[in-house]
Design a protein around this motif. Structure first.
Motif, PDB file in Angstrom:
ATOM      1  N   LYS A 340       0.828  -1.207   0.000  1.00  0.00           N
ATOM      2  CA  LYS A 340       0.000   0.000   0.000  1.00  0.00           C
ATOM      3  C   LYS A 340       0.866   1.261   0.000  1.00  0.00           C
ATOM      4  CE  LYS A 340      -3.566   2.379   2.733  1.00  0.00           C
ATOM      5  NZ  LYS A 340      -4.307   2.386   4.021  1.00  0.00           N
ATOM      6  N   GLU A 341       1.887   1.245   0.838  1.00  0.00           N
ATOM      7  CA  GLU A 341       2.778   2.411   0.936  1.00  0.00           C
ATOM      8  C   GLU A 341       3.516   2.644  -0.379  1.00  0.00           C
ATOM      9  OE1 GLU A 341       2.322   0.699   5.087  1.00  0.00           O
ATOM     10  OE2 GLU A 341       2.614  -0.088   3.057  1.00  0.00           O
ATOM     11  N   MET A 342       3.990   1.540  -0.969  1.00  0.00           N
ATOM     12  CA  MET A 342       4.732   1.650  -2.232  1.00  0.00           C
ATOM     13  C   MET A 342       3.834   2.227  -3.335  1.00  0.00           C
ATOM     14  SD  MET A 342       7.885  -0.039  -2.066  1.00  0.00           S
ATOM     15  CE  MET A 342       8.035  -1.044  -3.525  1.00  0.00           C
ATOM     16  N   GLU A 343       2.634   1.742  -3.408  1.00  0.00           N
ATOM     17  CA  GLU A 343       1.702   2.198  -4.442  1.00  0.00           C
ATOM     18  C   GLU A 343       1.461   3.698  -4.332  1.00  0.00           C
ATOM     19  OE1 GLU A 343      -2.908   1.317  -5.862  1.00  0.00           O
ATOM     20  OE2 GLU A 343      -1.839  -0.151  -4.636  1.00  0.00           O
ATOM     21  N   GLU A 344       1.241   4.162  -3.107  1.00  0.00           N
ATOM     22  CA  GLU A 344       0.971   5.591  -2.893  1.00  0.00           C
ATOM     23  C   GLU A 344       2.188   6.445  -3.227  1.00  0.00           C
ATOM     24  OE1 GLU A 344      -0.643   8.548   0.681  1.00  0.00           O
ATOM     25  OE2 GLU A 344      -1.013   6.387   0.795  1.00  0.00           O
ATOM     26  N   LEU A 345       3.379   5.980  -2.830  1.00  0.00           N
ATOM     27  CA  LEU A 345       4.604   6.739  -3.093  1.00  0.00           C
ATOM     28  C   LEU A 345       4.936   6.777  -4.584  1.00  0.00           C
ATOM     29  CD1 LEU A 345       6.740   5.503  -0.065  1.00  0.00           C
ATOM     30  CD2 LEU A 345       5.979   7.854  -0.455  1.00  0.00           C
ATOM     31  N   ILE A 346       4.649   5.693  -5.284  1.00  0.00           N
ATOM     32  CA  ILE A 346       4.858   5.669  -6.740  1.00  0.00           C
ATOM     33  C   ILE A 346       3.905   6.646  -7.422  1.00  0.00           C
ATOM     34  CG2 ILE A 346       4.597   4.252  -8.817  1.00  0.00           C
ATOM     35  CD1 ILE A 346       5.710   1.889  -7.138  1.00  0.00           C
ATOM     36  N   LYS A 348       2.680   9.332  -6.169  1.00  0.00           N
ATOM     37  CA  LYS A 348       3.134  10.691  -5.873  1.00  0.00           C
ATOM     38  C   LYS A 348       4.467  11.026  -6.552  1.00  0.00           C
ATOM     39  CE  LYS A 348       0.859  11.421  -1.401  1.00  0.00           C
ATOM     40  NZ  LYS A 348       1.064  11.788   0.025  1.00  0.00           N
ATOM     41  N   GLU A 349       5.034  10.027  -7.238  1.00  0.00           N
ATOM     42  CA  GLU A 349       6.323  10.177  -7.925  1.00  0.00           C
ATOM     43  C   GLU A 349       7.462  10.487  -6.952  1.00  0.00           C
ATOM     44  OE1 GLU A 349       5.790  12.991 -11.085  1.00  0.00           O
ATOM     45  OE2 GLU A 349       4.516  11.641 -12.254  1.00  0.00           O
ATOM     46  N   PHE A 350       7.381   9.880  -5.755  1.00  0.00           N
ATOM     47  CA  PHE A 350       8.439  10.009  -4.759  1.00  0.00           C
ATOM     48  C   PHE A 350       9.439   8.862  -4.874  1.00  0.00           C
ATOM     49  CE2 PHE A 350       5.659  12.514  -1.511  1.00  0.00           C
ATOM     50  CZ  PHE A 350       5.755  13.635  -2.315  1.00  0.00           C
ATOM     51  N   ILE A 351       8.976   7.699  -5.336  1.00  0.00           N
ATOM     52  CA  ILE A 351       9.870   6.561  -5.520  1.00  0.00           C
ATOM     53  C   ILE A 351       9.612   5.939  -6.892  1.00  0.00           C
ATOM     54  CG2 ILE A 351      10.013   6.024  -3.049  1.00  0.00           C
ATOM     55  CD1 ILE A 351       8.144   3.613  -3.614  1.00  0.00           C
ATOM     56  N   VAL A 352      10.572   5.114  -7.321  1.00  0.00           N
ATOM     57  CA  VAL A 352      10.429   4.403  -8.586  1.00  0.00           C
ATOM     58  C   VAL A 352      11.110   3.050  -8.426  1.00  0.00           C
ATOM     59  CG1 VAL A 352      12.571   5.333  -9.556  1.00  0.00           C
ATOM     60  CG2 VAL A 352      10.725   4.636 -11.088  1.00  0.00           C
ATOM     61  N   ILE A 353      10.643   2.042  -9.166  1.00  0.00           N
ATOM     62  CA  ILE A 353      11.300   0.739  -9.173  1.00  0.00           C
ATOM     63  C   ILE A 353      12.047   0.597 -10.492  1.00  0.00           C
ATOM     64  CG2 ILE A 353      10.996  -1.767  -9.071  1.00  0.00           C
ATOM     65  CD1 ILE A 353       8.427  -1.305  -7.488  1.00  0.00           C
ATOM     66  N   GLU A 354      13.380   0.429 -10.388  1.00  0.00           N
ATOM     67  CA  GLU A 354      14.235   0.298 -11.569  1.00  0.00           C
ATOM     68  C   GLU A 354      15.251  -0.801 -11.343  1.00  0.00           C
ATOM     69  OE1 GLU A 354      16.181   3.982 -12.305  1.00  0.00           O
ATOM     70  OE2 GLU A 354      14.420   4.975 -13.169  1.00  0.00           O
ATOM     71  N   ASN A 355      15.354  -1.719 -12.291  1.00  0.00           N
ATOM     72  CA  ASN A 355      16.372  -2.771 -12.241  1.00  0.00           C
ATOM     73  C   ASN A 355      16.405  -3.498 -10.893  1.00  0.00           C
ATOM     74  OD1 ASN A 355      17.249  -2.003 -14.870  1.00  0.00           O
ATOM     75  ND2 ASN A 355      18.477  -0.360 -13.965  1.00  0.00           N
ATOM     76  N   GLU A 356      15.206  -3.842 -10.414  1.00  0.00           N
ATOM     77  CA  GLU A 356      15.070  -4.618  -9.165  1.00  0.00           C
ATOM     78  C   GLU A 356      15.485  -3.835  -7.920  1.00  0.00           C
ATOM     79  OE1 GLU A 356      13.733  -7.926  -9.036  1.00  0.00           O
ATOM     80  OE2 GLU A 356      13.145  -7.174 -11.010  1.00  0.00           O
ATOM     81  N   PHE A 357      15.453  -2.504  -8.002  1.00  0.00           N
ATOM     82  CA  PHE A 357      15.715  -1.668  -6.830  1.00  0.00           C
ATOM     83  C   PHE A 357      14.597  -0.641  -6.687  1.00  0.00           C
ATOM     84  CE2 PHE A 357      19.912  -3.388  -7.319  1.00  0.00           C
ATOM     85  CZ  PHE A 357      20.500  -3.318  -6.066  1.00  0.00           C
ATOM     86  N   VAL A 358      14.212  -0.351  -5.439  1.00  0.00           N
ATOM     87  CA  VAL A 358      13.298   0.751  -5.145  1.00  0.00           C
ATOM     88  C   VAL A 358      14.147   1.945  -4.748  1.00  0.00           C
ATOM     89  CG1 VAL A 358      11.410   1.587  -3.702  1.00  0.00           C
ATOM     90  CG2 VAL A 358      11.554  -0.834  -4.282  1.00  0.00           C
ATOM     91  N   LYS A 359      13.947   3.080  -5.393  1.00  0.00           N
ATOM     92  CA  LYS A 359      14.793   4.235  -5.099  1.00  0.00           C
ATOM     93  C   LYS A 359      13.977   5.517  -5.130  1.00  0.00           C
ATOM     94  CE  LYS A 359      17.325   2.962  -8.582  1.00  0.00           C
ATOM     95  NZ  LYS A 359      18.426   2.893  -9.590  1.00  0.00           N
ATOM     96  N   LEU A 360      14.508   6.531  -4.454  1.00  0.00           N
ATOM     97  CA  LEU A 360      13.877   7.844  -4.479  1.00  0.00           C
ATOM     98  C   LEU A 360      14.029   8.472  -5.862  1.00  0.00           C
ATOM     99  CD1 LEU A 360      15.134   9.464  -1.128  1.00  0.00           C
ATOM    100  CD2 LEU A 360      12.889   8.457  -1.556  1.00  0.00           C
ATOM    101  N   THR A 361      13.006   9.170  -6.306  1.00  0.00           N
ATOM    102  CA  THR A 361      13.127  10.021  -7.483  1.00  0.00           C
ATOM    103  C   THR A 361      13.823  11.313  -7.060  1.00  0.00           C
ATOM    104  OG1 THR A 361      11.008  11.073  -7.034  1.00  0.00           O
ATOM    105  CG2 THR A 361      10.986   9.099  -8.450  1.00  0.00           C
TER     106      THR A 361
END
Length: 377
Positions: A340-346, A348-361
């Motif tokens: 749930k937290e990940m979905e909301e943060l994505i 809001k464009e605060f985080i992104v999932i790239e190459n098997e890592f979750v990272k801040l935008t």
């Protein structure tokens, strides 16, 4: 596996107006006795130290370079006596520019110190006085010159922004001067006004004029852009380096791995337990003389807390949090733990999932603390 060692030297010849670390004015303090107590404390951890694979040692403060050459040599002798050195790849000491002589550097190199972390904070002379710093730019230039003269392998400086009445022009000037040094690592933090500091007392009385949030954000944005232009990679919210020159010790913290903390007021994380030492010198030294570890707090980290720390520490890194490592460590996917937290943060464009890592935008880096709150239960 415990990977790092932090050693605290709590003495300063000058107390800075923003500092809330455990520290004492150098004069009339039992400095030599304290160094011997450090050796005794390390001896009390002998069994755990022998079982560890220590990769990094970091001497911080306070001000390690407030020690004399003889005191520094004694401290480093004790470190070599008690800490297994065969796997150590990074050995850092913090330093004040007006205290780090060529002779002290030579002592450090003799004992394997291969990284300097120097508290510069600003190149603006007026702001240095506001901060309570006693060095000048000439001190900084001289230390860098001497360090290069004896081939010191790695040098880092700290810079601060968001200082009282600091302008954008002053900030740009500090960065320009830092780039002129041609060093491999720069840490840069916004000022945090902490309790029990001179700045906190001034702020409480309405006598501390700080830049607003908009100007501070502009300073941070400018910092990230200029670092990139100058060939520095941002590998953590506040840290920038040339290739291979990241702070390996600080990465232990952000990787949520374990480390020893030695010294008055030091913190450690060993055997799934976070602990802190007595801060007052007398209490710290008396406890050790009684043959006991000087612990004032011990807290076993719960499974949920470990996951929380994995997220808010790991997201500080530009690389982010590894999906695979998270699942291997906690037996569940990141989506199962924080879907749930990940979905909301994505969204809001605060985080992104790239190459098997979750990272801040980039946007998320400006609002890091807000993002981290999502993972605290």
């Amino acid at each position: 596996m415990v990977r790092g060692v932090y050693i605290h030297i709590p003495f300063c010849h000058q107390i800075c107006n923003y500092c809330d670390f455990n520290k004492f004015f150098f004069q009339n303090q039992p400095v030599d006795e304290y160094i011997e107590s450090l050796g005794k404390e390390m001896a009390l951890w002998k069994e755990q130290l022998q079982d560890a694979q220590i990769e990094t040692i970091f001497i911080g403060g306070g001000t390690p370079t407030s020690l004399s050459e003889l005191q520094l040599e004694r401290l480093l002798t004790l470190i070599h006596q008690h800490i297994p050195m065969n796997h150590v790849v990074e050995f850092t000491s913090e330093a004040n520019p007006d205290e780090l002589t060529l002779e002290k550097m030579q002592v450090m190199r003799k004992f394997g110190v291969n990284r300097l972390s120097m508290g510069v904070q600003t190149f603006d002379q007026d702001l240095l006085k506001v901060l309570g710093r006693t060095h000048s730019n000439e001190h900084v230039y001289k230390v860098i010159e001497n360090a290069k003269k004896i081939d010191f392998p790695s040098i880092s400086i700290d810079l601060m922004y968001g200082l009282p009445n600091q302008t954008m022009e002053q900030w740009k000037y500090s960065l320009q001067e830092a780039f002129r040094l041609k060093i491999p690592h720069i840490s840069s933090y916004s000022l945090l006004v902490e309790p029990k500091t001179v700045f906190y007392n001034l702020m409480s009385k309405g006598k501390l004029s700080l830049p607003g949030e908009d100007l501070e954000a502009e300073m941070y944005g400018y910092l990230m852009d200029e670092m990139k232009k100058q060939g520095y990679s941002q590998y953590e919210i506040s840290n920038y380096s040339h290739e291979g020159k990241q702070s390996k010790h600080n990465l232990i913290y952000w990787d949520n791995d374990e480390y020893f903390g030695f010294g008055a007021g030091a913190h450690g994380y060993v055997n799934n337990t976070r602990y802190s030492n007595h801060g007052p010198l007398k209490k710290y030294m008396q406890t050790i003389d009684q043959g006991e570890k000087p612990l004032v707090m011990q807290k076993e980290v719960t499974f949920t807390e470990k996951m929380e720390e994995e997220m808010f520490l790991g997201l500080r890194k530009n690389a982010g949090v590894s999906l695979k490592r998270f699942e291997n460590r906690y037996g569940q996917t990141l989506t199962e733990a924080y879907g749930k937290e990940m979905e909301e943060l994505i969204q809001k464009e605060f985080i992104v999932i790239e190459n098997e890592f979750v990272k801040l935008t980039r946007r998320g880096r400006f609002l890091g603390n807000e993002v981290f709150q999502y993972f605290l239960r």
